[in-house]
Design an enzyme around this catalytic site. Structure first.
Site, short mmCIF file in Angstrom:
data_model
loop_
_atom_site.label_atom_id
_atom_site.label_comp_id
_atom_site.label_asym_id
_atom_site.label_seq_id
_atom_site.Cartn_x
_atom_site.Cartn_y
_atom_site.Cartn_z
N HIS A 306 43.69 33.18 36.39
CA HIS A 306 42.97 34.46 36.34
C HIS A 306 43.96 35.57 36.04
O HIS A 306 45.10 35.51 36.50
CB HIS A 306 42.28 34.73 37.69
CG HIS A 306 41.21 35.75 37.58
ND1 HIS A 306 41.46 37.09 37.70
CD2 HIS A 306 39.88 35.63 37.33
CE1 HIS A 306 40.33 37.75 37.54
NE2 HIS A 306 39.36 36.89 37.31
N ASP A 363 34.57 30.33 38.15
CA ASP A 363 33.84 29.50 37.18
C ASP A 363 34.07 28.01 37.35
O ASP A 363 33.37 27.20 36.76
CB ASP A 363 34.25 29.90 35.75
CG ASP A 363 33.75 31.28 35.42
OD1 ASP A 363 32.66 31.61 35.87
OD2 ASP A 363 34.47 32.02 34.75
N1 CMC Z 1 45.54 25.86 32.07
C1 CMC Z 1 46.83 25.65 31.73
N2 CMC Z 1 47.76 26.64 31.63
C2 CMC Z 1 47.35 27.90 31.88
C3 CMC Z 1 46.02 28.18 32.24
C4 CMC Z 1 45.10 27.12 32.33
N3 CMC Z 1 43.82 27.34 32.66
N4 CMC Z 1 45.89 29.52 32.42
C5 CMC Z 1 47.09 30.05 32.19
N5 CMC Z 1 47.99 29.07 31.87
C6 CMC Z 1 49.41 29.26 31.59
C7 CMC Z 1 49.62 29.85 30.20
O1 CMC Z 1 49.80 28.85 29.23
C8 CMC Z 1 50.86 30.69 30.40
O2 CMC Z 1 51.97 29.83 30.34
P1 CMC Z 1 53.38 30.38 29.77
O3 CMC Z 1 53.82 31.47 30.71
O4 CMC Z 1 54.27 29.17 29.82
O5 CMC Z 1 53.10 30.86 28.39
C9 CMC Z 1 50.75 31.20 31.85
O6 CMC Z 1 49.91 30.23 32.51
C10 CMC Z 1 50.11 32.58 31.94
O7 CMC Z 1 48.88 32.55 31.19
P2 CMC Z 1 48.25 33.80 30.44
O8 CMC Z 1 47.25 33.31 29.44
O9 CMC Z 1 49.36 34.67 29.95
O10 CMC Z 1 47.54 34.52 31.66
P3 CMC Z 1 46.43 35.60 31.54
O11 CMC Z 1 46.47 36.32 32.81
O12 CMC Z 1 46.59 36.38 30.30
O13 CMC Z 1 45.11 34.71 31.36
C11 CMC Z 1 43.09 33.55 31.74
C12 CMC Z 1 44.14 34.53 32.31
C13 CMC Z 1 41.90 33.53 32.69
C14 CMC Z 1 42.61 34.02 30.35
C15 CMC Z 1 43.73 32.14 31.63
O14 CMC Z 1 44.22 31.73 32.89
C16 CMC Z 1 42.76 31.11 31.05
O15 CMC Z 1 42.65 31.00 29.84
N6 CMC Z 1 42.06 30.34 31.94
C17 CMC Z 1 41.05 29.41 31.50
C18 CMC Z 1 39.77 30.16 31.17
C19 CMC Z 1 39.05 30.61 32.41
O16 CMC Z 1 38.87 29.85 33.36
N7 CMC Z 1 38.59 31.87 32.39
C20 CMC Z 1 37.77 32.41 33.49
C21 CMC Z 1 38.36 33.62 34.09
S1 CMC Z 1 37.57 34.03 35.64
C22 CMC Z 1 36.02 34.63 35.18
C23 CMC Z 1 36.04 36.06 34.87
O17 CMC Z 1 36.38 36.88 35.75
O18 CMC Z 1 35.65 36.38 33.73
#
Ligand code: CMC
Length: 429
Positions: A306, A363
């Site tokens: 998240h 989710d």
């Molecule tokens: N599985 C594997 N690796 C992950 C995941 C995941 N679900 N989420 C983040 N990472 C890794 C990512 O690859 C990155 O690694 P590195 O630092 O080596 O590049 C690190 O963790 C940080 O990720 P980020 O994408 O920079 O983090 P963010 O805060 O920008 O993204 C997120 C948050 C929710 C978009 C992401 O965690 C994700 O894509 N999760 C899966 C989709 C999901 O479940 N979304 C629902 C969000 S909750 C509902 C809502 O409030 O809308």
């Protein structure tokens, strides 16, 4: 306003910027005069360090896994309150008395019907349209049907538009579903609760009596509470940005719905359930965990991680308990729940997920519950939109009433070509 200030040195000159204190959370550096004084912008793609507004609605502490609505913890609201009461709380700032809640519930129930001509509007969509596409279109079209509540400068019209949106969303969502399955639209039944009425409009048919299952009604109401608001997330910021231009409330909420649809936001529960079904059996989990960790594989564990929560998402805890209640009530025995529980346990013990602070989010379990209740995956984000409408509306009202409100207009770091002369077609290489 505090006495604190932050110093910034730009091109050998020192500047002082005021530091503002909220009631909770980090202080913020007030950089409104930054460009005027220094000729510089800040660069913050994804707004990870930017507070775009002042708000008294919802507070999140992502490190501690805290979510408060008007100060009340989400766990307490999910256990003790109802979606109508939480809606009143978000809109008005305080918990209602019994009379206030009865009046509010009555008002909402009196706005549940849709203009009859909107049924014709639905028939313009293809039968296989995604219900979120239908939601975007129909909610946007409400401004064409309810002209008498689109003057945003009139507080009374804003209130009526807010009530209409909260009241009509279950009807719109249920009709979007009915249209895709080819069943007749069901009219609202105002003798039922907000949630019971939605279940009846979705799963009932005119040919038969529909009994609302109390355990499902309770679970669904709790799911609505868990999705009611979540601070300045992407769709809420979209609603605020759209509203900052003075656009009418129905158009702003349609913009929020469009943003919510994305898989990184509201679309994640659909993606999470699809992923759990693809994993299929617990013995496949290690393979998928390895894929999620592989930088060369685009696969991510959906329902994990998240932007704000770097500890357990407090909504996921409630959601996990709700899965058990629904499965017991409906006597469901779906292997997907076992896969979810084991996947969660393995990921939480894996150094990659520990180091990156990746926990299950709301989710991860919501898709499992909604599927057990009988919703197709295409309806999951629709349910999220239905519940989030109250948050969007409350945030939109807060913004319009804020004397400091300005049209949203981010700036940019331009990296395109510098000025050059137009080249006639014949001279181009
Ligand atoms: N599985 C594997 N690796 C992950 C995941 C995941 N679900 N989420 C983040 N990472 C890794 C990512 O690859 C990155 O690694 P590195 O630092 O080596 O590049 C690190 O963790 C940080 O990720 P980020 O994408 O920079 O983090 P963010 O805060 O920008 O993204 C997120 C948050 C929710 C978009 C992401 O965690 C994700 O894509 N999760 C899966 C989709 C999901 O479940 N979304 C629902 C969000 S909750 C509902 C809502 O409030 O809308």
């Amino acid at each position: 306003m505090s006495n604190k200030s932050a110093k910034l040195e730009v091109a050998d000159k020192n500047f002082d910027f005021p530091v503002l204190e909220g009631t909770l959370g980090p202080d913020v550096i007030d950089i409104r005069k930054l460009y005027g004084q220094t000729g510089r912008f800040t660069y913050d793609p994804g707004f990870t360090s930017t507070a775009a507004c002042e708000s008294a609605l919802t507070y999140i502490d992502g490190e501690e896994g805290v979510l408060l609505h008007r100060g009340y913890p989400i766990g307490q609201l999910a256990e003790k309150s109802s979606f109508m009461e939480v809606s009143y709380l978000l809109l008005n700032g305080e918990l209602p008395s019994k009379t206030e809640l009865d009046d509010f519930t009555y008002t909402i129930s009196r706005h549940t019907m849709l203009h009859e001509q909107l049924a014709t509007f639905y028939r313009g969509f293809r039968r296989d349209a995604h219900p979120m596409a239908v939601m975007c279109g129909v909610v946007g079209a409400l401004s064409a049907f309810y002209h008498d509540s689109t003057d945003i400068t009139d507080p009374e019209q804003r209130k009526i538009a807010s009530h209409r949106l909260i009241a009509k969303m279950p009807t719109i969502a249920a009709m979007a579903y009915k249209y895709t399955v080819g069943q007749p639209f069901m009219y609202p039944d105002n003798n039922l609760s907000y949630t019971g009425n939605f279940l009846k409009m979705t799963f009932g048919v005119p040919a038969e009596q529909y009994e609302v299952h109390p355990a499902i009604e309770k679970a669904m109401d709790r799911i609505f509470i868990l999705h009611a608001d979540h601070e300045q997330n992407a769709s809420t910021s979209t609603v605020r940005l759209a509203g900052s231009s003075g656009a009418n409330p129905f158009a702003c909420i349609a913009a929020g719905i469009a943003c919510l649809w994305g898989p990184a936001h509201g679309g994640a529960n659909e993606a999470a359930l699809n992923m759990l079904r693809e994993i299929g059996t617990p013995d496949q989990i290690p393979h998928y965990i390895e894929r999620a960790k592989d930088k060369n594989d685009p696969f991510r564990l959906m329902g994990f991680g998240h932007r704000v929560y770097k500890n357990y998402d407090p909504r996921a805890t409630v959601m996990q308990e709700t899965v058990r209640e629904v499965f017991d009530a409906l006597k469901v025995n779906d292997p997907v729940f076992e896969v979810a529980l084991q996947l969660e346990e393995m990921a939480l013990n894996d150094p990659y997920f520990i180091e990156k602070k990746l926990f299950p989010n709301v989710d991860f379990y919501s898709g499992v519950i909604l599927s057990a209740i009988g919703f197709p995956t295409t309806m999951f984000t629709v349910l999220f939109a239905l519940a989030r409408t109250v948050g969007w509306v409350a945030q939109w009202n807060e913004m319009i009433s804020d004397p400091e409100q300005k049209i949203g207009r981010p700036r940019q770091l331009y990296t395109g070509p510098t000025e050059r002369n137009y080249v006639p077609m014949a001279d181009r290489k």
